[in-house]
Design an enzyme around this catalytic site. Structure first.
Site, PDB file in Angstrom:
ATOM      1  N   LYS A  56     -21.288   0.999 -15.407  1.00 56.21           N
ATOM      2  CA  LYS A  56     -22.675   0.843 -14.978  1.00 56.21           C
ATOM      3  C   LYS A  56     -22.949  -0.563 -14.442  1.00 56.21           C
ATOM      4  O   LYS A  56     -23.805  -0.742 -13.561  1.00 56.21           O
ATOM      5  CB  LYS A  56     -23.625   1.153 -16.136  1.00 56.21           C
ATOM      6  CG  LYS A  56     -23.634   2.604 -16.597  1.00 56.21           C
ATOM      7  CD  LYS A  56     -24.620   2.801 -17.718  1.00 56.21           C
ATOM      8  CE  LYS A  56     -24.763   4.251 -18.129  1.00 56.21           C
ATOM      9  NZ  LYS A  56     -23.560   4.777 -18.820  1.00 56.21           N
ATOM     10  N   TYR A  73     -31.937   4.293 -23.155  1.00 57.68           N
ATOM     11  CA  TYR A  73     -30.642   4.387 -22.479  1.00 57.68           C
ATOM     12  C   TYR A  73     -30.461   5.761 -21.858  1.00 57.68           C
ATOM     13  O   TYR A  73     -30.670   6.783 -22.511  1.00 57.68           O
ATOM     14  CB  TYR A  73     -29.521   4.110 -23.478  1.00 57.68           C
ATOM     15  CG  TYR A  73     -28.166   3.933 -22.842  1.00 57.68           C
ATOM     16  CD1 TYR A  73     -27.791   2.693 -22.322  1.00 57.68           C
ATOM     17  CD2 TYR A  73     -27.267   4.979 -22.757  1.00 57.68           C
ATOM     18  CE1 TYR A  73     -26.548   2.516 -21.735  1.00 57.68           C
ATOM     19  CE2 TYR A  73     -26.028   4.819 -22.176  1.00 57.68           C
ATOM     20  CZ  TYR A  73     -25.667   3.590 -21.670  1.00 57.68           C
ATOM     21  OH  TYR A  73     -24.433   3.419 -21.086  1.00 57.68           O
ATOM     22  N   GLY A 126     -15.529   3.516 -19.544  1.00 57.55           N
ATOM     23  CA  GLY A 126     -16.784   4.212 -19.808  1.00 57.55           C
ATOM     24  C   GLY A 126     -17.971   3.531 -19.160  1.00 57.55           C
ATOM     25  O   GLY A 126     -17.967   3.184 -17.970  1.00 57.55           O
ATOM     26  N   SER A 127     -18.990   3.272 -19.962  1.00 53.03           N
ATOM     27  CA  SER A 127     -20.264   2.782 -19.438  1.00 53.03           C
ATOM     28  C   SER A 127     -20.236   1.360 -18.911  1.00 53.03           C
ATOM     29  O   SER A 127     -21.218   0.917 -18.301  1.00 53.03           O
ATOM     30  CB  SER A 127     -21.353   2.905 -20.510  1.00 53.03           C
ATOM     31  OG  SER A 127     -21.686   4.258 -20.716  1.00 53.03           O
ATOM     32  N   VAL A 128     -19.160   0.633 -19.111  1.00 56.15           N
ATOM     33  CA  VAL A 128     -19.052  -0.672 -18.454  1.00 56.15           C
ATOM     34  C   VAL A 128     -19.096  -0.477 -16.935  1.00 56.15           C
ATOM     35  O   VAL A 128     -19.452  -1.385 -16.178  1.00 56.15           O
ATOM     36  CB  VAL A 128     -17.769  -1.411 -18.890  1.00 56.15           C
ATOM     37  CG1 VAL A 128     -17.599  -2.727 -18.140  1.00 56.15           C
ATOM     38  CG2 VAL A 128     -17.810  -1.687 -20.396  1.00 56.15           C
TER      39      VAL A 128
END
Length: 593
Positions: free
Chosen positions: A69, A164, A65-67
């Site tokens: 980023k 966010y 997921g957002s890791v």
């Protein structure tokens, strides 16, 4: 970059994680520990797929997921280091076709640094951007912003407040494509992952089913072992990334370095120093060190201070934390996305195993004499989704209360938190070791922030009006339902009755329910039978109530008994429905939220 690499985790840690997975109802996990000597230790526990019973392996691929980023941010910073971009480049200079609506454009345009640090003032996402089966693996990134309108409205002065935004990182993917002239996936795979030695990782779409399925990829799960394969997404730069525990160890090694790879500059040292250092926000200017830098957020947990990034995607959750002072780091990923599990217990296990030294809590100090001026009700500013602003206003408020010794943060939903004064307008929550909150004033308004959320004091009169509106509206609808059904049961509800149409409209709200039950949650943001029915019945509700109220007026002379109160209930319900319509929630169009 140190080459030492161990494939087996410490047996005690593996046993503790395996037991915790079972207790929390999670399917499986992989993890990485970066030791102070530079060695990488990986481990796995549980199942790779609950349906097949295959065990999770240390080299099993997972989605984080957002890791993602963090790695995408490194790709942008690499372009900055090469001089192809600057942190202060305005976004509209690179993507002039975007329908940005920025009231501060003349003095404060949205810049690349704002997108990286989540301070651009943009919404997080829309429902249809996250839950839709329409995108394909190669859908143009611009399609995520095709609806236009207020989608890219800036809700706070760029750079001033953290908010966010998955949309912000979707825009960064478009920036990479415009600057490099190639798909962002190809650029990041070849120019970032390959140099880092992350050969088992990719930004390309990878799934568990179909002819192109990757047998090494763990299956995603929800509660009770329900499996879910990966699907393409509109905002894929914000959360589409497949990796392994070992590769994440290599990433952690780089994050704690000076930006050099194999003796050559890869990312400027000044940029590396700003990865988790918040700069320029109102909270940072007021002295709060907690917040988000160019890639990571400061995380103060269990008396240990680190720089972390969590991630959630379909069927997976993950956490990456680095501790530069201790030259240690950990990464953990689960192939279960559960709403009830305590994922924090696994972070505690890994932190304990790394033997990270505990920090002494920051000493208390004399608060400013004006602290009591901040008492009141506060609202998120900005909220995560402007289309849901009414929900944030009515149910997302918090209250600040000063008792002369401590400040109390009392949310409407959740447990109160005691904030100890550290001097001036800085405060520390009881479960933190460093300053966690700061009180501020800006443009004559009272604010407070924890670095990752900013709240602005609201007018109590306005809040009372909104709360009263909800109470009256619910009471009115309840009256319509109960009295209408009572009359129907006694066969006294005729078609000419003023409650006939409103009651049918209230009952019609149940029509979409079975369609949603048998529809995948991944289609919540699509135009389906369920969502169209929901739009129709929610749009019809205020009209039917208004129609019933008109009938009350025409037949006011013949009203008797309890019927005399019908108009009161109808008016109470109508005012609330009109408020919801004013805030954009009626009719409820899921494909636009």
């Amino acid at each position: 970059m140190p080459a030492a690499y161990a494939q087996e985790a410490k047996s005690s840690l593996a046993g503790d994680i395996a037991a915790s997975l079972k207790e929390e109802g999670l399917t499986g996990a992989v993890w990485t520990e970066l030791q102070p000597d530079g060695s990488i230790v990986t481990g796995a526990a549980g199942l790779k797929n609950a349906a097949s019973g295959l065990p999770m392996q240390a080299d099993t691929r997972v989605q984080v997921g957002s890791v993602a980023k963090v790695v995408l941010a490194l790709g942008v910073l690499h372009l900055v280091s090469e001089g192809k971009l600057t942190l202060d480049t305005p976004l509209d200079q690179i993507l002039p076709q975007l329908a940005l609506k920025n009231s501060w454009q003349a003095s404060d345009p949205v810049r690349i640094r704002h997108l990286l640090a989540h301070t651009a003032g943009l919404d997080d996402l829309r429902l249809w951007q996250a839950f839709s089966t329409r995108p394909l693996p190669d859908t143009p990134l611009a399609d995520a912003f095709a609806h236009g309108g207020n989608l890219l409205r800036v809700h706070a002065r760029p750079g001033s407040r953290y908010a966010y935004s998955n949309m912000g990182y979707g825009l960064l993917g478009m920036v990479i494509e415009k600057v490099t002239g190639q798909p962002y996936e190809r650029y990041l795979d070849t120019q970032v992952l390959q140099p880092l030695g992350m050969a088992d990782s990719t930004f390309a779409f990878v799934t568990q089913t179909g002819p192109q399925a990757d047998p090494r990829l763990a299956m995603g799960h929800f509660e009770r072992g329900l499996t879910q394969a990966a699907v393409p997404m509109y905002l894929r730069p914000a959360g589409q990334f497949t990796t392994t525990a070992g590769d994440m160890g290599k990433l952690a090694q780089f994050l704690m370095g000076d930006g050099q790879l194999h003796g050559s500059p890869f990312i400027a040292a000044t940029l590396m120093a700003a990865l988790s250092n918040p700069v320029g926000t109102q909270a940072a200017e007021a002295g709060l060190e907690a917040g988000h830098g160019l890639a990571l957020a400061t995380r103060d947990r269990h008396n240990v201070l680190g720089a972390c990034h969590p991630g959630t995607t379909v069927g997976f959750r993950a956490m990456l934390c680095v501790y530069p002072e201790q030259k240690s780091a950990f990464f953990v990923a689960f192939n279960t996305d559960s709403e009830t599990a305590d994922y924090e217990r696994f972070n505690r296990l890994l932190m304990r195993d790394l033997e990270l030294p505990l920090r002494a809590p920051a000493p208390s100090g004399k608060p400013a004499a004006t602290v009591e001026n901040w008492e009141g009700v506060y609202l998120p500013s900005p909220g995560a989704m402007s289309s849901m602003a009414w929900v944030d206003t009515v149910f997302g408020f918090v209250r600040l209360k000063w008792d002369g010794d401590d400040l109390y943060l009392i949310p409407f939903q959740g447990q109160p938190r005691e904030l100890e004064p550290l001097g001036g307008l800085l405060f520390r929550a009881s479960d933190r070791s460093a300053p966690s909150h700061v009180l501020m004033q800006a443009d004559g308004r009272y604010l407070f922030s924890d670095g990752l959320h900013t709240y602005q004091r609201a007018s109590m009169l306005r809040m009372l009006v909104l709360w009263g509106s909800v109470a009256l509206g619910l009471a009115g609808l309840l009256y319509l339902l109960l009295v209408g059904l009572w009359r129907a049961a006694r066969r006294k509800l005729k078609r000419s009755d003023q409650l006939f149409a409103p009651l049918l409209s209230v009952l019609a709200l149940l029509l979409p329910v079975p369609f949603f039950v048998f529809q995948s949650f991944l289609r919540l943001g699509d135009v389906t039978m369920a969502s169209v029915l929901l739009a129709i019945v929610t749009g019809a509700l205020p009209l039917s109530v208004a129609f019933g109220l008109a009938r009350c007026w025409r037949g006011r002379q013949q009203a008797h008994g309890v019927e005399k109160f019908d108009w009161v209930a109808l008016l109470a319900a109508l005012q609330w429905l009109l408020v919801l319509a004013w805030w954009g929630l009626l009719p409820l169009l899921l494909w636009q939220l």
